[in-house]
Scaffold this active site. Structure first.
Site, PDB file in Angstrom:
ATOM      1  CB  THR A   1      38.260  -1.884  22.552  1.00  0.00           C
ATOM      2  OG1 THR A   1      37.145  -2.394  21.804  1.00  0.00           O
ATOM      3  CG2 THR A   1      38.328  -0.377  22.404  1.00  0.00           C
TER       4      THR A   1
ATOM      5  CB  CYS B   1      31.687  -1.038  24.817  1.00  0.00           C
ATOM      6  SG  CYS B   1      32.119  -2.728  24.423  1.00  0.00           S
TER       7      CYS B   1
ATOM      8  CD  GLU C   1      27.349  -7.131  25.436  1.00  0.00           C
ATOM      9  OE1 GLU C   1      26.460  -7.302  26.277  1.00  0.00           O
ATOM     10  OE2 GLU C   1      28.534  -6.911  25.734  1.00  0.00           O
TER      11      GLU C   1
ATOM     12  CE  LYS D   1      36.117  -2.243  27.950  1.00  0.00           C
ATOM     13  NZ  LYS D   1      36.995  -2.047  26.802  1.00  0.00           N
TER      14      LYS D   1
ATOM     15  CG  LEU E   1      30.220  -7.517  18.389  1.00  0.00           C
ATOM     16  CD1 LEU E   1      29.510  -7.505  19.725  1.00  0.00           C
ATOM     17  CD2 LEU E   1      30.621  -8.925  18.042  1.00  0.00           C
TER      18      LEU E   1
HETATM   19  P1  NAD Z   1      34.583 -10.776  28.090  1.00  0.00           P
HETATM   20  O1  NAD Z   1      35.015 -10.419  29.451  1.00  0.00           O
HETATM   21  O2  NAD Z   1      33.174 -11.180  27.838  1.00  0.00           O
HETATM   22  O3  NAD Z   1      35.503 -11.954  27.522  1.00  0.00           O
HETATM   23  C1  NAD Z   1      36.884 -11.989  27.634  1.00  0.00           C
HETATM   24  C2  NAD Z   1      37.309 -13.441  27.762  1.00  0.00           C
HETATM   25  O4  NAD Z   1      38.734 -13.507  27.717  1.00  0.00           O
HETATM   26  C3  NAD Z   1      36.885 -14.093  29.075  1.00  0.00           C
HETATM   27  O5  NAD Z   1      36.124 -15.258  28.808  1.00  0.00           O
HETATM   28  C4  NAD Z   1      38.212 -14.435  29.770  1.00  0.00           C
HETATM   29  O6  NAD Z   1      38.140 -15.612  30.531  1.00  0.00           O
HETATM   30  C5  NAD Z   1      39.135 -14.572  28.571  1.00  0.00           C
HETATM   31  N1  NAD Z   1      40.570 -14.434  28.908  1.00  0.00           N
HETATM   32  C6  NAD Z   1      41.177 -13.527  29.707  1.00  0.00           C
HETATM   33  N2  NAD Z   1      42.492 -13.776  29.767  1.00  0.00           N
HETATM   34  C7  NAD Z   1      42.741 -14.863  28.986  1.00  0.00           C
HETATM   35  C8  NAD Z   1      43.900 -15.606  28.661  1.00  0.00           C
HETATM   36  N3  NAD Z   1      45.086 -15.265  29.146  1.00  0.00           N
HETATM   37  N4  NAD Z   1      43.775 -16.675  27.854  1.00  0.00           N
HETATM   38  C9  NAD Z   1      42.577 -17.020  27.343  1.00  0.00           C
HETATM   39  N5  NAD Z   1      41.428 -16.357  27.628  1.00  0.00           N
HETATM   40  C10 NAD Z   1      41.510 -15.282  28.435  1.00  0.00           C
HETATM   41  O7  NAD Z   1      34.962  -9.516  27.164  1.00  0.00           O
HETATM   42  P2  NAD Z   1      34.227  -9.004  25.847  1.00  0.00           P
HETATM   43  O8  NAD Z   1      33.013  -8.242  26.202  1.00  0.00           O
HETATM   44  O9  NAD Z   1      34.138 -10.117  24.877  1.00  0.00           O
HETATM   45  O10 NAD Z   1      35.307  -7.942  25.329  1.00  0.00           O
HETATM   46  C11 NAD Z   1      36.551  -8.344  24.816  1.00  0.00           C
HETATM   47  C12 NAD Z   1      37.204  -7.151  24.143  1.00  0.00           C
HETATM   48  O11 NAD Z   1      36.412  -6.732  23.019  1.00  0.00           O
HETATM   49  C13 NAD Z   1      37.344  -5.924  25.023  1.00  0.00           C
HETATM   50  O12 NAD Z   1      38.514  -5.225  24.660  1.00  0.00           O
HETATM   51  C14 NAD Z   1      36.127  -5.082  24.653  1.00  0.00           C
HETATM   52  O13 NAD Z   1      36.313  -3.717  24.893  1.00  0.00           O
HETATM   53  C15 NAD Z   1      36.026  -5.356  23.165  1.00  0.00           C
HETATM   54  N6  NAD Z   1      34.681  -5.212  22.592  1.00  0.00           N
HETATM   55  C16 NAD Z   1      33.591  -5.663  23.288  1.00  0.00           C
HETATM   56  C17 NAD Z   1      32.325  -5.554  22.710  1.00  0.00           C
HETATM   57  C18 NAD Z   1      31.096  -6.030  23.444  1.00  0.00           C
HETATM   58  O14 NAD Z   1      29.999  -5.739  22.994  1.00  0.00           O
HETATM   59  N7  NAD Z   1      31.196  -6.746  24.544  1.00  0.00           N
HETATM   60  C19 NAD Z   1      32.188  -5.020  21.425  1.00  0.00           C
HETATM   61  C20 NAD Z   1      33.330  -4.601  20.745  1.00  0.00           C
HETATM   62  C21 NAD Z   1      34.577  -4.699  21.336  1.00  0.00           C
HETATM   63  C1  UDX Z   2      28.523  -0.480  21.766  1.00  0.00           C
HETATM   64  C2  UDX Z   2      28.731   0.002  20.329  1.00  0.00           C
HETATM   65  O1  UDX Z   2      27.472   0.402  19.769  1.00  0.00           O
HETATM   66  C3  UDX Z   2      29.348  -1.085  19.482  1.00  0.00           C
HETATM   67  O2  UDX Z   2      29.643  -0.587  18.178  1.00  0.00           O
HETATM   68  C4  UDX Z   2      30.637  -1.536  20.151  1.00  0.00           C
HETATM   69  O3  UDX Z   2      31.226  -2.591  19.411  1.00  0.00           O
HETATM   70  C5  UDX Z   2      30.397  -1.982  21.584  1.00  0.00           C
HETATM   71  O4  UDX Z   2      29.750  -0.915  22.305  1.00  0.00           O
HETATM   72  P1  UDX Z   2      26.787  -2.084  23.028  1.00  0.00           P
HETATM   73  O5  UDX Z   2      27.396  -1.529  24.251  1.00  0.00           O
HETATM   74  O6  UDX Z   2      26.658  -3.557  22.889  1.00  0.00           O
HETATM   75  O7  UDX Z   2      27.595  -1.577  21.725  1.00  0.00           O
HETATM   76  O8  UDX Z   2      25.301  -1.502  22.851  1.00  0.00           O
HETATM   77  P2  UDX Z   2      24.687  -0.140  22.260  1.00  0.00           P
HETATM   78  O9  UDX Z   2      23.507  -0.499  21.466  1.00  0.00           O
HETATM   79  O10 UDX Z   2      25.686   0.731  21.623  1.00  0.00           O
HETATM   80  O11 UDX Z   2      24.150   0.564  23.596  1.00  0.00           O
HETATM   81  C6  UDX Z   2      25.033   1.042  24.586  1.00  0.00           C
HETATM   82  C7  UDX Z   2      24.252   1.807  25.640  1.00  0.00           C
HETATM   83  O12 UDX Z   2      23.738   3.027  25.112  1.00  0.00           O
HETATM   84  C8  UDX Z   2      23.045   1.037  26.183  1.00  0.00           C
HETATM   85  O13 UDX Z   2      22.960   1.255  27.580  1.00  0.00           O
HETATM   86  C9  UDX Z   2      21.863   1.679  25.475  1.00  0.00           C
HETATM   87  O14 UDX Z   2      20.663   1.593  26.202  1.00  0.00           O
HETATM   88  C10 UDX Z   2      22.342   3.128  25.382  1.00  0.00           C
HETATM   89  N1  UDX Z   2      21.728   3.886  24.270  1.00  0.00           N
HETATM   90  C11 UDX Z   2      21.920   3.495  22.981  1.00  0.00           C
HETATM   91  C12 UDX Z   2      20.970   5.022  24.549  1.00  0.00           C
HETATM   92  O15 UDX Z   2      20.798   5.387  25.719  1.00  0.00           O
HETATM   93  N2  UDX Z   2      20.432   5.723  23.514  1.00  0.00           N
HETATM   94  C13 UDX Z   2      20.610   5.380  22.210  1.00  0.00           C
HETATM   95  O16 UDX Z   2      20.087   6.081  21.328  1.00  0.00           O
HETATM   96  C14 UDX Z   2      21.387   4.214  21.933  1.00  0.00           C
END
Ligand code: NAD
Ligand code: UDX
Length: 445
Positions: free
Chosen positions: A121, A268, A163, A271, A161
């Site tokens: 993101t 997410c 989590e 942030k 997605l």
């Molecule tokens: P994360 O911290 O779980 O994973 C990031 C990984 O990148 C780590 O394992 C780290 O070691 C690796 N990394 C960092 N620098 C690197 C480099 N130079 N070379 C190779 N690997 C490197 O992060 P995440 O939760 O997977 O999120 C990643 C991105 O996706 C973020 O921008 C986040 O906002 C976005 N995003 C996250 C979610 C979510 O649910 N977690 C959903 C949608 C989008």
């Molecule tokens: C979110 C977005 O939903 C997803 O599309 C994006 O890719 C990553 O960020 P995530 O953070 O994994 O996903 O979980 P989500 O189910 O959205 O919940 C986020 C937070 O909101 C949690 O703390 C959850 O408990 C809270 N939540 C969610 C509420 O308090 N009320 C709701 O109705 C839904």
């Protein structure tokens, strides 16, 4: 297609496993050596339902492999997804250090056409910056008078997605968004996602980047909206669960993300709301609506603690049992979990904290101080002056409250997620408080 995914975190690993599952040959890269070694041995860095089996299966079929080498992954792949972290800087702006570093490394390893796709993101304009970084860092033989002579494309493909249901969300997305600037990039991305048969939104790169920020902010706004309504419900004696049901049936509003509670957490929403506020500000728009979304979210935790303080009267010396620590169910992720702030506020008032979570205790132990971790909900309840439900794990619905009540010093339950809204806990002798429901629904009523 041969695909590299750089960053083996929540998004990178799910993306890698799912792309392998739909028939691509995937190499996942991370610069954390320990993580890669563990993945090669089949050990998971975090808990996500179904992911371990998927990784194991596709590693065995040689559809999926792991490396620490961006050079190797770049050389072997046509499409390269960047899925590294984009954490917040102090002022809330997204820190793109990892994205820039990876773009540089990819460029230096390039020797044929590559499609570089931002999955992380990122703020609108990152695509342009990645393009420039790659142009500037290509091997000398592919740069003539400052112009790149090696063909490449940059594209945006934000990830939506959640989590806890990440694989389901990836395999059955509401839409796939791609931001492209060439027909070739569009064709490749269509080929990558074709097996999903999903609706694809094709746009320019900046719009794709903005779709991600706008979507996350809108969902956060929905949660803050219902949390503000919950506060009003408490004041006027209405029930937010019923209000959400009544609102949600309007197809223009929709029921999802109208669950009132202790506020949103996770890696997410907090942030990305901060980053969108900063991005807008830098572009010349003051996004006050989003500032209020953040404010309501912070206030939700404080209001919950005030309710507990009010009902316990004196918090100092009382034993508070916390059911659920993760920021949401079905994950062990503790990033920005509301439980952290709530526990620390209560500790500050002198409460003794016990806690239990089905998956997140190992991660919680690294963050929380002076917390006694219990082995199950019953061990947790023993000797507690009250219980707080902070994560809506479905398994907490199966708790035997009669047994729990006997173990507690006082049968008081603060339900921070309205998990038990349809159960009559007062009838079992519990003093029960939900969110946005009538305060003081006690056993007498
Ligand atoms: P994360 O911290 O779980 O994973 C990031 C990984 O990148 C780590 O394992 C780290 O070691 C690796 N990394 C960092 N620098 C690197 C480099 N130079 N070379 C190779 N690997 C490197 O992060 P995440 O939760 O997977 O999120 C990643 C991105 O996706 C973020 O921008 C986040 O906002 C976005 N995003 C996250 C979610 C979510 O649910 N977690 C959903 C949608 C989008
Ligand atoms: C979110 C977005 O939903 C997803 O599309 C994006 O890719 C990553 O960020 P995530 O953070 O994994 O996903 O979980 P989500 O189910 O959205 O919940 C986020 C937070 O909101 C949690 O703390 C959850 O408990 C809270 N939540 C969610 C509420 O308090 N009320 C709701 O109705 C839904």
């Amino acid at each position: 297609m041969h695909i590299a995914v750089i960053g083996a975190g929540y998004v990178g690993l799910v993306t890698g496993a799912c792309l392998a599952h739909i028939g691509h040959r995937v190499i996942c890269v991370d610069n954390n050596q320990t993580k890669i070694k563990r993945l090669q041995r089949g050990q998971m860095p975090f808990y996500e339902p179904g992911l371990k089996d998927l990784l194991k299966r596709h590693c065995k079929l040689k559809q999926l492999s792991f490396t620490t080498s961006i050079v190797q992954a770049t050389k072997e792949s046509t499409a390269i997804f960047i899925a590294v972290g984009t954490p917040s800087k102090k002022d809330g702006e997204a820190d793109l250090t990892y994205v820039e570093g990876v773009a540089r490394e990819i460029a230096q390893a390039m020797d044929s056409y590559k499609l570089i796709i931002e999955k992380s993101t990122v703020p609108a304009d990152t695509g342009q910056r990645i393009r420039r970084t790659i142009q500037m860092n290509l091997p000398l033989r592919f740069r003539k008078g400052g112009v790149a002579t090696l063909e490449f494309d940059v594209a945006s493909n934000p990830e939506f997605l959640k989590e806890g249901s990440a694989i389901q969300d990836f395999m059955h997305p509401d839409r796939v968004v791609v931001g492209v600037e060439s027909v070739k990039a569009q064709r490749l991305l269509r080929a990558i996602y074709a097996p999903l048969k999903a609706t694809m939104v094709v746009t320019d790169i900046r719009s794709a980047e903005l779709i991600k920020h706008a979507s996350n902010s809108f969902l956060a706004m929905k949660i803050s909206f219902i949390n503000a309504i919950a506060q009003i419900c408490t004041l006027v004696g209405a029930d937010v669960v019923k209000v959400a049901e009544g609102m949600g049936l309007d197809s223009r509003i929709g029921r999802p993300f109208l669950d009132a509670g202790i506020g949103y957490g996770g890696s997410c929403f907090p942030k990305d709301v901060d980053a969108f506020i900063r991005l807008s500000e830098k572009s010349g728009y003051h996004f006050n609506l989003l500032k209020e979304v953040r404010q309501v979210n912070d206030e939700q935790k404080a209001a919950f603690v005030r309710l507990i303080e009010d009902k316990l009267w004196i918090v100092k010396g009382k034993t508070v049992g916390v059911l659920g620590l993760a920021f949401k169910p079905n994950t062990d992720d503790m990033r920005n979990a509301p439980a952290i702030d709530i526990i620390e506020l209560l500790q500050h008032e002198g409460a003794k904290i016990k806690a239990y979570d089905p998956q997140a205790m190992a991660n919680a132990q690294k963050i929380l101080k002076d917390v006694h971790f219990a082995k199950d909900p019953y061990a947790l309840a023993k000797g507690c002056d009250c219980l707080l439900l902070l994560t809506d794990w479905q398994e907490f619905k199966k708790i035997n409250f009669q047994r729990l009540k006997k173990l507690m010093k006082h049968a008081i339950l603060f339900d921070g997620r309205n998990l038990y809204h349809d159960e009559n806990l007062p009838a079992l002798g519990f003093e029960y408080y939900g969110i946005g429901r009538r305060v003081g629904i006690t056993k007498k009523e």
